[in-house]
Design a protein around this motif. Structure first.
Motif, PDB file in Angstrom:
ATOM      1  N   LEU A 155      -6.297   7.202  -3.021  1.00 13.24           N
ATOM      2  CA  LEU A 155      -7.017   6.713  -1.842  1.00 13.24           C
ATOM      3  C   LEU A 155      -8.150   7.672  -1.462  1.00 13.24           C
ATOM      4  N   GLU A 156      -7.882   8.987  -1.543  1.00 11.35           N
ATOM      5  CA  GLU A 156      -8.927   9.957  -1.229  1.00 11.35           C
ATOM      6  C   GLU A 156     -10.078   9.870  -2.224  1.00 11.35           C
ATOM      7  N   MET A 157      -9.735   9.667  -3.511  1.00  8.34           N
ATOM      8  CA  MET A 157     -10.770   9.565  -4.527  1.00  8.34           C
ATOM      9  C   MET A 157     -11.631   8.316  -4.316  1.00  8.34           C
ATOM     10  N   ILE A 158     -10.988   7.213  -3.941  1.00  7.46           N
ATOM     11  CA  ILE A 158     -11.728   5.970  -3.685  1.00  7.46           C
ATOM     12  C   ILE A 158     -12.650   6.156  -2.478  1.00  7.46           C
ATOM     13  N   THR A 159     -12.160   6.886  -1.464  1.00  6.49           N
ATOM     14  CA  THR A 159     -12.981   7.131  -0.269  1.00  6.49           C
ATOM     15  C   THR A 159     -14.210   7.955  -0.619  1.00  6.49           C
ATOM     16  N   GLU A 160     -14.023   9.018  -1.429  1.00 10.93           N
ATOM     17  CA  GLU A 160     -15.164   9.840  -1.845  1.00 10.93           C
ATOM     18  C   GLU A 160     -16.172   9.015  -2.646  1.00 10.93           C
ATOM     19  N   ARG A 161     -15.651   8.147  -3.515  1.00 12.55           N
ATOM     20  CA  ARG A 161     -16.537   7.304  -4.322  1.00 12.55           C
ATOM     21  C   ARG A 161     -17.331   6.360  -3.424  1.00 12.55           C
ATOM     22  N   ALA A 162     -16.697   5.853  -2.380  1.00 10.02           N
ATOM     23  CA  ALA A 162     -17.386   4.940  -1.464  1.00 10.02           C
ATOM     24  C   ALA A 162     -18.504   5.659  -0.718  1.00 10.02           C
ATOM     25  N   LEU A 163     -18.264   6.909  -0.330  1.00  5.12           N
ATOM     26  CA  LEU A 163     -19.306   7.677   0.358  1.00  5.12           C
ATOM     27  C   LEU A 163     -20.473   7.971  -0.579  1.00  5.12           C
ATOM     28  N   ASP A 164     -20.182   8.253  -1.841  1.00  2.00           N
ATOM     29  CA  ASP A 164     -21.260   8.452  -2.816  1.00  2.00           C
ATOM     30  C   ASP A 164     -22.049   7.162  -3.014  1.00  2.00           C
ATOM     31  N   ASN A 165     -21.321   6.051  -3.076  1.00  2.00           N
ATOM     32  CA  ASN A 165     -21.991   4.757  -3.267  1.00  2.00           C
ATOM     33  C   ASN A 165     -22.913   4.434  -2.098  1.00  2.00           C
ATOM     34  N   GLN A 166     -22.532   4.889  -0.906  1.00  2.00           N
ATOM     35  CA  GLN A 166     -23.362   4.613   0.272  1.00  2.00           C
ATOM     36  C   GLN A 166     -24.763   5.198   0.090  1.00  2.00           C
ATOM     37  N   TYR A 225      -1.859  -4.853  -9.247  1.00  2.15           N
ATOM     38  CA  TYR A 225      -1.898  -5.419  -7.897  1.00  2.15           C
ATOM     39  C   TYR A 225      -0.956  -6.621  -7.787  1.00  2.15           C
ATOM     40  N   LEU A 226      -0.889  -7.417  -8.828  1.00  4.21           N
ATOM     41  CA  LEU A 226       0.016  -8.561  -8.815  1.00  4.21           C
ATOM     42  C   LEU A 226       1.464  -8.109  -8.739  1.00  4.21           C
ATOM     43  N   SER A 227       1.779  -7.030  -9.429  1.00  7.52           N
ATOM     44  CA  SER A 227       3.156  -6.533  -9.389  1.00  7.52           C
ATOM     45  C   SER A 227       3.492  -5.974  -8.001  1.00  7.52           C
ATOM     46  N   TYR A 228       2.523  -5.301  -7.355  1.00  7.45           N
ATOM     47  CA  TYR A 228       2.775  -4.777  -6.007  1.00  7.45           C
ATOM     48  C   TYR A 228       2.972  -5.911  -5.001  1.00  7.45           C
ATOM     49  N   GLY A 229       2.200  -6.966  -5.138  1.00  4.05           N
ATOM     50  CA  GLY A 229       2.282  -8.064  -4.164  1.00  4.05           C
ATOM     51  C   GLY A 229       2.988  -9.289  -4.697  1.00  4.05           C
ATOM     52  N   LYS A 230       3.923  -9.069  -5.646  1.00  4.89           N
ATOM     53  CA  LYS A 230       4.563 -10.203  -6.322  1.00  4.89           C
ATOM     54  C   LYS A 230       5.226 -11.172  -5.349  1.00  4.89           C
ATOM     55  N   SER A 231       5.908 -10.629  -4.341  1.00  4.23           N
ATOM     56  CA  SER A 231       6.647 -11.504  -3.428  1.00  4.23           C
ATOM     57  C   SER A 231       5.728 -12.435  -2.657  1.00  4.23           C
ATOM     58  N   THR A 232       4.463 -12.024  -2.471  1.00  5.56           N
ATOM     59  CA  THR A 232       3.508 -12.858  -1.738  1.00  5.56           C
ATOM     60  C   THR A 232       2.551 -13.575  -2.670  1.00  5.56           C
ATOM     61  N   MET A 236       0.829  -1.209   0.000  1.00  6.53           N
ATOM     62  CA  MET A 236       0.000   0.000   0.000  1.00  6.53           C
ATOM     63  C   MET A 236       0.868   1.266   0.000  1.00  6.53           C
ATOM     64  N   GLU A 237       2.017   1.204   0.658  1.00  6.00           N
ATOM     65  CA  GLU A 237       2.909   2.363   0.650  1.00  6.00           C
ATOM     66  C   GLU A 237       3.388   2.651  -0.771  1.00  6.00           C
ATOM     67  N   GLN A 238       3.759   1.600  -1.491  1.00  2.00           N
ATOM     68  CA  GLN A 238       4.202   1.784  -2.866  1.00  2.00           C
ATOM     69  C   GLN A 238       3.048   2.256  -3.751  1.00  2.00           C
ATOM     70  N   PHE A 239       1.859   1.731  -3.516  1.00  5.41           N
ATOM     71  CA  PHE A 239       0.681   2.137  -4.285  1.00  5.41           C
ATOM     72  C   PHE A 239       0.406   3.625  -4.095  1.00  5.41           C
ATOM     73  N   ASN A 240       0.458   4.102  -2.858  1.00  5.37           N
ATOM     74  CA  ASN A 240       0.191   5.512  -2.583  1.00  5.37           C
ATOM     75  C   ASN A 240       1.248   6.423  -3.187  1.00  5.37           C
ATOM     76  N   ARG A 241       2.502   5.945  -3.236  1.00  2.00           N
ATOM     77  CA  ARG A 241       3.549   6.745  -3.866  1.00  2.00           C
ATOM     78  C   ARG A 241       3.331   6.853  -5.375  1.00  2.00           C
ATOM     79  N   ASP A 242       2.890   5.738  -5.985  1.00  2.00           N
ATOM     80  CA  ASP A 242       2.694   5.716  -7.439  1.00  2.00           C
ATOM     81  C   ASP A 242       1.406   6.396  -7.866  1.00  2.00           C
ATOM     82  N   HIS A 243       0.415   6.451  -6.958  1.00  2.00           N
ATOM     83  CA  HIS A 243      -0.898   7.015  -7.309  1.00  2.00           C
ATOM     84  C   HIS A 243      -1.340   7.996  -6.225  1.00  2.00           C
ATOM     85  N   PRO A 244      -0.694   9.142  -6.135  1.00  2.66           N
ATOM     86  CA  PRO A 244      -1.073  10.115  -5.099  1.00  2.66           C
ATOM     87  C   PRO A 244      -2.502  10.601  -5.308  1.00  2.66           C
ATOM     88  N   GLY A 245      -3.245  10.663  -4.209  1.00  2.00           N
ATOM     89  CA  GLY A 245      -4.624  11.120  -4.267  1.00  2.00           C
ATOM     90  C   GLY A 245      -5.631  10.044  -4.611  1.00  2.00           C
TER      91      GLY A 245
END
Length: 295
Positions: free
Chosen positions: A12-23, A123-130, A1-10
């Motif tokens: 997580l906030e956009m996903i959170t807003e979308r989730a609140l709209d979906n609610q 996602y597979l590339s981020y979690g490749k080791s696992t 998740m740390e690498q994901f946030n570095r590669d895609h700034p903002g």
């Protein structure tokens, strides 16, 4: 998740807003569905499940999108025919309306066969080791008694795409065998067993048999059917036989004591009514079939 946030700034906030709209959308959907099912109150559950698949061997993709209401299927999208399918009469009108939206159907196809797959690769590339690791199986031959089937048991492997089979004289057996399903272990690995019935096979012919385990990325693991390699219930290499017997005796004594206690309790309370006399009292009301169709 740390690498994901570095590669895609903002992101997580956009996903959170979308989730609140979906609610809010989900609340409106439940109000609509309550009308469809002619319901006035109570607690209700509206569920959405979707995902995509990628076969990294041939590159084929697939996806699924389905909805449920109160734990029962409601509607689903068939990507092969690109049509919505109603699971209950109350969903017929909804699917008819959705199937008239050609642009919406094409978007769903694009999303689940292209956009979702692209994210899956990320996602597979981020979690490749696992997620893309390989754990080698441990293979054992087990037999309860001399007349029981010999079990080839493979455990501790990852991923779960494994093939286990028996061979005789180099040829895969399709008879005499009883393959089991792949089951999860508590540590995230998997296990599977394949039984071999040797009732009509003399022991001098056992050398013609072998258990083979095939896992992607490793060489085949072959275990010959050697009596010296078979672990049976008669063995006491670990010294566990006596404690198990003692535990079983204690369990029987405990069960007997409990039975006596229940009998005395019933006698003291004048309760000597058999269970047959109490069964069937106050049965739960049978749910009435819902026939209302949404307009």
């Amino acid at each position: 998740m740390e690498q994901f946030n570095r590669d895609h700034p903002g992101e997580l906030e956009m996903i959170t807003e979308r989730a609140l709209d979906n609610q809010q959308s989900l609340k409106a959907a439940i109000v609509y569905l309550k009308k469809c099912f002619n319901q006035t109150g109570g607690i209700h559950i509206y569920q959405r499940m979707d995902g995509c698949e990628l076969d990294d061997e041939d590159g084929t993709t697939d996806g699924n999108l389905q909805f449920a209401y109160d734990g029962e299927d409601y509607i689903s999208l068939d990507l092969k025919t690109l049509t919505w399918v109603a699971a209950v009469p109350q969903a017929v009108r909804t699917t008819q309306r959705l199937n008239q939206d050609e642009d919406g159907l094409q978007y769903q196809k694009y999303f689940y066969t292209k956009q979702c797959v692209d994210w899956l690769k990320k996602y597979l590339s981020y979690g490749k080791s696992t997620l893309q690791r390989t754990e080698l199986p441990r293979v054992s031959l087990l037999q309860r008694s001399p007349s029981s089937p010999v079990v080839c048991h493979a455990t501790g492997f990852y991923p779960d795409r494994v093939v286990v089979f028996w061979r005789r004289d180099g040829q895969e057996l399709h008879e005499q065998v009883d393959p089991g399903e792949v089951l999860p272990n508590h540590d995230g690995t998997f296990q599977v067993s394949v039984d071999l019935n040797l009732t009509a096979v003399p022991q001098e012919d056992w050398g013609r048999y072998e258990c083979v385990v095939q896992l992607k990325g490793i060489e085949d693991i072959s275990t010959p059917l050697d009596p010296a390699l078979i672990r049976t219930n008669g063995e006491d290499k670990s010294g566990l036989t006596i404690p198990i017997i003692i535990g079983f005796v204690v369990l029987l004594l405990t069960a007997a004591a409990a039975a006596v206690g229940v009998f005395v309790y019933k006698k003291r309370n004048g309760s000597d009514t058999s269970s047959e006399n109490t069964e069937g009292q106050n049965p739960a009301p049978e749910a009435q079939p819902l026939t209302t169709v949404c307009s």
